[in-house]
Design a protein around this motif. Structure first.
Motif, PDB file in Angstrom:
ATOM      1  N   TYR A  58       0.833  -1.197   0.000  1.00  0.00           N
ATOM      2  CA  TYR A  58       0.000   0.000   0.000  1.00  0.00           C
ATOM      3  C   TYR A  58       0.872   1.253   0.000  1.00  0.00           C
ATOM      4  CZ  TYR A  58      -4.008  -2.971   1.003  1.00  0.00           C
ATOM      5  OH  TYR A  58      -4.987  -3.913   0.922  1.00  0.00           O
ATOM      6  N   VAL A  59       0.344   2.300  -0.608  1.00  0.00           N
ATOM      7  CA  VAL A  59       1.019   3.598  -0.647  1.00  0.00           C
ATOM      8  C   VAL A  59       0.122   4.611   0.049  1.00  0.00           C
ATOM      9  CG1 VAL A  59       1.926   5.441  -2.093  1.00  0.00           C
ATOM     10  CG2 VAL A  59       2.238   3.058  -2.785  1.00  0.00           C
ATOM     11  N   MET A  60       0.670   5.287   1.039  1.00  0.00           N
ATOM     12  CA  MET A  60      -0.078   6.277   1.812  1.00  0.00           C
ATOM     13  C   MET A  60       0.642   7.616   1.709  1.00  0.00           C
ATOM     14  SD  MET A  60      -1.024   6.150   5.889  1.00  0.00           S
ATOM     15  CE  MET A  60      -2.113   4.748   5.663  1.00  0.00           C
ATOM     16  N   GLN A  61      -0.128   8.696   1.532  1.00  0.00           N
ATOM     17  CA  GLN A  61       0.467  10.020   1.388  1.00  0.00           C
ATOM     18  C   GLN A  61      -0.055  10.992   2.442  1.00  0.00           C
ATOM     19  OE1 GLN A  61      -0.002  11.397  -2.664  1.00  0.00           O
ATOM     20  NE2 GLN A  61       1.815  10.278  -3.336  1.00  0.00           N
ATOM     21  N   PHE A  62       0.871  11.811   2.938  1.00  0.00           N
ATOM     22  CA  PHE A  62       0.588  12.910   3.849  1.00  0.00           C
ATOM     23  C   PHE A  62       1.179  14.172   3.215  1.00  0.00           C
ATOM     24  CE2 PHE A  62       1.041   8.966   6.071  1.00  0.00           C
ATOM     25  CZ  PHE A  62       0.125   8.966   7.102  1.00  0.00           C
ATOM     26  N   GLY A  63       1.043  15.306   3.870  1.00  0.00           N
ATOM     27  CA  GLY A  63       1.694  16.493   3.337  1.00  0.00           C
ATOM     28  C   GLY A  63       1.048  17.788   3.755  1.00  0.00           C
ATOM     29  N   CYS A  64       1.534  18.878   3.163  1.00  0.00           N
ATOM     30  CA  CYS A  64       1.007  20.209   3.442  1.00  0.00           C
ATOM     31  C   CYS A  64       1.265  21.099   2.236  1.00  0.00           C
ATOM     32  CB  CYS A  64       1.651  20.798   4.696  1.00  0.00           C
ATOM     33  SG  CYS A  64       3.438  21.080   4.555  1.00  0.00           S
ATOM     34  N   VAL A  65       0.679  22.285   2.252  1.00  0.00           N
ATOM     35  CA  VAL A  65       0.814  23.249   1.153  1.00  0.00           C
ATOM     36  C   VAL A  65       1.407  24.538   1.705  1.00  0.00           C
ATOM     37  CG1 VAL A  65      -0.405  24.582  -0.613  1.00  0.00           C
ATOM     38  CG2 VAL A  65      -1.141  22.257  -0.062  1.00  0.00           C
ATOM     39  N   LEU A  66       2.379  25.085   0.984  1.00  0.00           N
ATOM     40  CA  LEU A  66       3.076  26.286   1.436  1.00  0.00           C
ATOM     41  C   LEU A  66       3.071  27.351   0.344  1.00  0.00           C
ATOM     42  CD1 LEU A  66       4.958  27.465   3.731  1.00  0.00           C
ATOM     43  CD2 LEU A  66       6.858  26.684   2.307  1.00  0.00           C
ATOM     44  N   PRO A  67       2.618  28.572   0.652  1.00  0.00           N
ATOM     45  CA  PRO A  67       2.717  29.654  -0.330  1.00  0.00           C
ATOM     46  C   PRO A  67       4.153  30.160  -0.425  1.00  0.00           C
ATOM     47  CG  PRO A  67       1.814  30.490   1.715  1.00  0.00           C
ATOM     48  CD  PRO A  67       1.964  29.005   1.891  1.00  0.00           C
ATOM     49  N   VAL A  68       4.625  30.410  -1.629  1.00  0.00           N
ATOM     50  CA  VAL A  68       5.982  30.914  -1.852  1.00  0.00           C
ATOM     51  C   VAL A  68       5.926  32.089  -2.822  1.00  0.00           C
ATOM     52  CG1 VAL A  68       7.076  28.687  -1.411  1.00  0.00           C
ATOM     53  CG2 VAL A  68       6.367  29.269  -3.733  1.00  0.00           C
ATOM     54  N   GLU A  69       7.018  32.810  -2.920  1.00  0.00           N
ATOM     55  CA  GLU A  69       7.065  33.953  -3.819  1.00  0.00           C
ATOM     56  C   GLU A  69       7.009  33.514  -5.278  1.00  0.00           C
ATOM     57  OE1 GLU A  69       9.137  33.256  -1.454  1.00  0.00           O
ATOM     58  OE2 GLU A  69       9.729  35.010  -0.263  1.00  0.00           O
ATOM     59  N   GLU A  70       6.487  34.376  -6.117  1.00  0.00           N
ATOM     60  CA  GLU A  70       6.380  34.084  -7.551  1.00  0.00           C
ATOM     61  C   GLU A  70       7.750  33.901  -8.178  1.00  0.00           C
ATOM     62  OE1 GLU A  70       4.043  35.823 -11.511  1.00  0.00           O
ATOM     63  OE2 GLU A  70       4.104  36.964  -9.638  1.00  0.00           O
ATOM     64  N   SER A  71       8.764  34.575  -7.622  1.00  0.00           N
ATOM     65  CA  SER A  71      10.113  34.433  -8.148  1.00  0.00           C
ATOM     66  C   SER A  71      10.675  33.030  -7.930  1.00  0.00           C
ATOM     67  CB  SER A  71      11.047  35.463  -7.496  1.00  0.00           C
ATOM     68  OG  SER A  71      11.060  35.290  -6.078  1.00  0.00           O
ATOM     69  N   LEU A  72      10.127  32.312  -6.934  1.00  0.00           N
ATOM     70  CA  LEU A  72      10.586  30.959  -6.645  1.00  0.00           C
ATOM     71  C   LEU A  72       9.805  29.930  -7.446  1.00  0.00           C
ATOM     72  CD1 LEU A  72      12.592  29.372  -4.977  1.00  0.00           C
ATOM     73  CD2 LEU A  72      10.947  29.356  -3.095  1.00  0.00           C
ATOM     74  N   LEU A  73       8.474  30.046  -7.434  1.00  0.00           N
ATOM     75  CA  LEU A  73       7.600  29.200  -8.249  1.00  0.00           C
ATOM     76  C   LEU A  73       6.547  30.099  -8.884  1.00  0.00           C
ATOM     77  CD1 LEU A  73       6.923  26.003  -6.047  1.00  0.00           C
ATOM     78  CD2 LEU A  73       8.465  26.230  -7.995  1.00  0.00           C
ATOM     79  N   PRO A  74       6.407  30.086 -10.199  1.00  0.00           N
ATOM     80  CA  PRO A  74       5.432  30.961 -10.865  1.00  0.00           C
ATOM     81  C   PRO A  74       4.013  30.774 -10.346  1.00  0.00           C
ATOM     82  CG  PRO A  74       6.915  29.966 -12.470  1.00  0.00           C
ATOM     83  CD  PRO A  74       7.194  29.297 -11.158  1.00  0.00           C
TER      84      PRO A  74
END
Length: 375
Positions: A249-265
């Motif tokens: 089985y494959v189980m996923q966890f995680g979170c979401v982080l806002p970053v600057e547009e210069s780092l990720l469009p």
């Protein structure tokens, strides 16, 4: 005029108060510290916070983690608890303000793979069944031991550094193959469980039970600053059976982080913590095959090592919440936003395809008419 309430605790036995404090949880202990000076001194007793950390994250009792948290330079267990207990919160409105604060924050500009320490704890029915520590990023620690690239990230010492910085980032605590012949592999980690036999249960029901019973904490610590952050969602985001391998089985966890547009469009990064395990029906235990973490943008593309180090650094200063409902609601909003972005992209691609087809047909018709006129 109402008189200010007085805390009459001076006559009480200090050991009795400490014993009472040792029976409360972290939020309650922090609240008690703000009531009066008598209780504040007791509530700041590091032995109380150490006990709370050991109970909540047994990995903190391991030698390297304990030495780091209790070190004279980086602070104490109460600071670690306040950093690691709340989860990263994604909120579209609040995160817009937090991005502005993040830009003004004094971040560590030279975080290297060797500066990072991961504390992983896995729980089954509120009981910790596995605790591990990963020092640094294994694939990159040796590369960076003799110095980082400069602050502009332009000078690369050798090809291995270039490989790490420019290729998809993945922090692996463990990654074993799922071959049929590796059941006796000594490297596999087994966690005894109960009441989780696969026989007689449908795949859907078993996945639902795993979501209800399994929890995971992945705490990232910067050894230079002592800052910590929990990058897990605590509860699983998904559980799937990994075909064709039996009982994997494959189980996923995680979170979401806002970053600057210069780092990720797209201005959003998602941490994905993946666990892969086998269910050994005869021995009633989970045999762990993989613990890993990667970072993706909202379009699902893996982020490279260069950007990942910056994002990991920013996660240490991210907005957080102890409200599990708010954390889950933020993840649902992110998924909705991701689906909407995917829908818009697919609409644009479909429109471009139709326009391309129309242009091709038009050109063909014009050439056909022109040739007919020439004939």
């Amino acid at each position: 005029m109402m008189e200010r309430p007085i805390c009459h605790l001076q006559s009480m036995n200090g050991e009795l108060l400490t014993d009472i404090m040792s029976r409360v949880d972290g939020p309650a202990l922090a609240s008690v510290a703000s009531t009066c000076s008598e209780l504040r001194g007791i509530a700041r007793d590091q032995s109380l916070w150490k006990k709370l950390c050991y109970s909540r994250w047994p990995s903190t009792a391991l030698e390297e983690a304990e030495h780091l948290i209790s070190g004279s330079v980086h602070g104490c267990f109460d600071k670690f608890y306040s950093d690691a207990c709340p989860l990263v919160l994604y909120d579209e409105v609040a995160n817009a303000n937090s991005l502005k604060l993040l830009e003004c924050a004094e971040l560590n500009p030279r975080t290297s793979p060797s500066d990072l320490l991961s504390l992983i704890d896995v729980y089954y029915k509120n009981k910790c069944v596995l605790s591990r520590i990963s020092d640094g990023i294994p694939e990159a620690v040796d590369i960076f031991k003799h110095g980082l690239v400069d602050s502009s990230w332009e000078m690369i010492a050798d090809e291995r550094q270039k490989w790490f910085l420019n290729y998809p980032f993945k922090l692996e605590l463990m990654d074993l193959k799922d071959d049929e012949d590796d059941d006796d592999d000594d490297e596999a980690l087994a966690s005894p469980i109960s009441s989780l036999n696969e026989a007689g249960k449908s795949r859907e029901n078993l996945c639902k039970k795993l979501i209800e019973d399994l929890r995971l904490s992945w705490i990232l610590v910067d050894k230079k600053t002592g800052k910590a952050v929990n990058l897990s969602s605590w509860k699983p985001l998904s559980v799937q059976k990994n075909w064709p391998y039996h009982a994997t089985y494959v189980m996923q966890f995680g979170c979401v982080l806002p970053v600057e547009e210069s780092l990720l469009p797209q201005k959003l990064a998602r941490f994905i913590v993946t666990t892969r395990f086998k269910i050994t029906e005869r021995e009633e235990c989970l045999e762990w095959r993989e613990f890993s973490m990667r970072i993706e943008n909202i379009e699902g593309a893996h982020v490279n090592g260069r950007s990942s180090l910056m994002i990991l650094n920013k996660a240490l200063y991210s907005q957080r919440s102890t409200n599990q409902f708010k954390v889950e609601e933020g993840l649902r909003k992110y998924e909705k936003q991701k689906r909407e972005m995917t829908r818009r992209r697919e609409s644009r691609e479909a429109l471009a395809d139709r326009l391309f087809t129309f242009i091709n047909i038009t050109v063909f018709v014009i050439l056909y008419v022109a040739l007919r006129l020439l004939v």
